[in-house]
Scaffold this active site. Structure first.
Site, PDB file in Angstrom:
ATOM      1  CD  GLU A 272      -2.097  -1.014   3.038  1.00 43.26           C
ATOM      2  OE1 GLU A 272      -2.360  -0.319   3.704  1.00 43.26           O
ATOM      3  OE2 GLU A 272      -3.530  -2.268   3.030  1.00 43.26           O
ATOM      4  N   PRO A 273       1.985   1.243  -0.987  1.00 46.37           N
ATOM      5  CG  PRO A 273       3.112   1.347  -2.599  1.00 46.37           C
ATOM      6  CD  PRO A 273       1.812   0.796  -2.227  1.00 46.37           C
ATOM      7  CB  CYS A 341      -2.901  34.844  12.067  1.00 45.38           C
ATOM      8  SG  CYS A 341      -3.083  36.265  11.196  1.00 45.38           S
TER       9      CYS A 341
HETATM   10  N1  LLP Z   1      -1.763   1.735   4.144  1.00 45.02           N
HETATM   11  C1  LLP Z   1      -1.781   2.907   5.910  1.00 45.02           C
HETATM   12  C2  LLP Z   1      -3.238   2.178   6.487  1.00 45.02           C
HETATM   13  C3  LLP Z   1      -1.769   3.627   6.103  1.00 45.02           C
HETATM   14  O1  LLP Z   1      -2.359   4.636   7.278  1.00 45.02           O
HETATM   15  C4  LLP Z   1      -1.291   4.059   5.605  1.00 45.02           C
HETATM   16  C5  LLP Z   1      -0.387   5.625   5.484  1.00 45.02           C
HETATM   17  C6  LLP Z   1      -0.951   4.100   4.343  1.00 45.02           C
HETATM   18  C7  LLP Z   1      -0.412   2.613   3.656  1.00 45.02           C
HETATM   19  C8  LLP Z   1       0.744   4.565   3.439  1.00 45.02           C
HETATM   20  O2  LLP Z   1       1.990   4.984   3.561  1.00 45.02           O
HETATM   21  P1  LLP Z   1       3.484   5.988   2.968  1.00 45.02           P
HETATM   22  O3  LLP Z   1       3.479   5.033   1.705  1.00 45.02           O
HETATM   23  O4  LLP Z   1       2.932   7.023   2.648  1.00 45.02           O
HETATM   24  O5  LLP Z   1       4.074   6.127   3.732  1.00 45.02           O
HETATM   25  N2  LLP Z   1       0.220  12.703   6.582  1.00 45.02           N
HETATM   26  C9  LLP Z   1       2.232  12.542   7.367  1.00 45.02           C
HETATM   27  C10 LLP Z   1       1.906  10.467   6.923  1.00 45.02           C
HETATM   28  C11 LLP Z   1       1.063  10.283   7.262  1.00 45.02           C
HETATM   29  C12 LLP Z   1       0.730   8.351   7.045  1.00 45.02           C
HETATM   30  C13 LLP Z   1      -0.299   7.920   7.271  1.00 45.02           C
HETATM   31  N3  LLP Z   1      -1.331   6.294   6.615  1.00 45.02           N
HETATM   32  C14 LLP Z   1       3.120  12.576   6.898  1.00 45.02           C
HETATM   33  O6  LLP Z   1       3.113  13.520   5.672  1.00 45.02           O
HETATM   34  O7  LLP Z   1       4.528  12.598   6.495  1.00 45.02           O
END
Ligand code: LLP
Length: 414
Positions: A272-273, A341
């Site tokens: 799930e990237p 702000c």
């Molecule tokens: N699968 C699940 C169940 C997740 O909760 C997430 C991300 C992903 C896949 C994807 O993960 P990734 O490959 O993008 O690392 N807003 C934060 C990141 C929050 C990630 C939440 N879950 C930031 O800006 O660093």
């Protein structure tokens, strides 16, 4: 050449100069590269086997043009709300390639996911399992499920984006998961498909991924003894990207390593990237409104703010910021701050730049968790989103207008 690179001191998105994009669409603007998204996705897709699923995590960048591009490349999708599911459908994605994660799925969301026939629910608690059984029974269908295990491993990332520790709200603790599988086995409207975990985000050292996988293996063995044969293992997302000088894990090598472990078990792989597909495929471009000097500090006040890009304010994330047009001159040390702000409204601190009012700055690696986390705080309309493809630029989301801002508000008349 990178998709965002300098030619003669001017920043280009593929073959289009960023200044030209700004001339057409203004600032602040999110600019994405089709080529960068494509090659990042293909690094996963080409390393995976034919029946494996690369389910792009929609939350990272949910624009339907981005989802459509990924759907055409063969992506499945990881969703966490019915809103994301409707986006996938609107973008032409295949519901049969959708996995549904998230700790608080509502009955109506479960019903919609069953109606369109998603691939699998990643179930995060026993209570949720019971709810899915109940909704499936009501609709006289069978729900495909996988249990999200909390493997209690430390992903060694920012605490706000660490999800695989016992203290986190995510998943079912590994010590309880066999009992929950036994309950699932006894529920008539569920079909057990797999096992799932997601330990966090922006993970640079791959060891925790392998540790998590190793913790799931004995569970899979014990499930076999219980007569539960899984068809897949979902290892979530989380592979980090280079914002500064990090060296992220090689996607192909990671998939090969995992495949070599799960192939003898006859398991399909789901990943799930999110971030690693889109982060470095996007920039946020902003204009310098004012320079301000308080004697000791220099501020560059720009027209993008924490409402456009929350990551620096929320996680103190460091994101590379550079001039769109490089000029000769003596650099000064600036804090790049927005119009909102709040003292926390900054995009970067201590950046050495040669700038004057009216110049453009680019915030790099902004394609993931950028626009998606934007808000209208301070009544600021959301930025536009532009997708570049070679020498073409396409507006994929119009800049919001004032009437967009108040579109859902109701003036009470006497
Ligand atoms: N699968 C699940 C169940 C997740 O909760 C997430 C991300 C992903 C896949 C994807 O993960 P990734 O490959 O993008 O690392 N807003 C934060 C990141 C929050 C990630 C939440 N879950 C930031 O800006 O660093």
């Amino acid at each position: 050449m990178n998709s965002f690179d300098y030619k003669n001191h001017a920043l280009y998105a593929e073959d289009v100069s960023v200044s030209a994009i700004v001339e057409s669409f203004g600032t602040p603007a999110y600019i994405y590269s089709k080529q960068a998204i494509t090659s990042a996705f293909n690094a996963y897709f080409n390393a995976a086997r034919e029946n494996d699923l690369i389910c792009y995590a929609v939350k990272a960048n949910a624009n339907i043009a981005v989802l459509n591009l990924l759907a055409k490349l063969g992506a499945g999708f990881d969703i966490v709300s019915v809103g994301e599911l409707e986006r996938v459908i609107a973008a032409g994605g295949d519901p049969a390639k959708v996995v549904f994660s998230g700790v608080a799925k509502k009955s109506s969301e479960i019903a919609r996911a069953l109606e369109v026939g998603i691939h699998c629910f990643n179930v995060e608690s026993e209570a949720e399992l019971e709810r899915i059984q109940h909704v499936a029974e009501k609709h006289d269908v069978k729900a495909p499920i996988s249990l999200r295990v909390n493997p209690d491993v430390d992903a060694k990332t920012h605490p706000y984006i660490s999800t695989g520790l016992k203290e986190n709200k995510f998943g079912i603790h590994i010590d309880q998961v066999l009992d929950v599988y036994a309950k699932a086995q006894a529920m008539p409207n569920l079909v057990i498909k797999g096992i799932d975990c997601h330990i966090g985000s922006q993970i640079i050292d791959p060891t925790p991924f392998i540790d998590a996988l190793k913790r799931l293996l004995p569970v899979i063995e014990q499930l076999k003894d219980m007569g539960i044969a899984l068809s897949h293992i979902d290892l979530g997302g989380g592979i980090g990207v280079q914002y500064d000088d990090e060296t992220p894990p090689d996607v192909g090598a990671y998939i090969q390593k995992v495949t070599s472990v799960i192939e003898p078990l006859g398991l399909g792989l789901i990943l799930e990237p999110g971030r690693s597909i889109v982060a470095n495929a996007g920039i946020l471009v902003t204009e310098v409104e004012y320079l301000k000097d308080n004697g000791e500090k220099h501020f560059a006040i720009v027209d993008a703010a924490m409402n456009d890009l929350l990551r620096p304010a929320l996680y103190q994330s460091w994101m590379r910021i550079e001039e769109v047009e490089k000029k000769a001159g003596s650099a000064k040390d600036y804090d790049i701050v927005g119009p909102v702000c709040e003292t926390g409204d900054f995009l970067g601190k201590h950046r050495s730049l040669v700038i004057e009012s009216g110049d453009l700055l680019s915030v790099f690696s902004a394609g993931a968790y950028g626009f998606g986390m934007a808000s209208n705080y301070n009544s600021r309309p959301k930025a536009c989103e532009i997708l570049v493809d070679g020498d073409q630029m396409h507006e994929i989301r119009r800049r919001e207008s004032f009437s967009d801002l108040i579109a859902h508000e109701i003036l009470l008349t006497e």
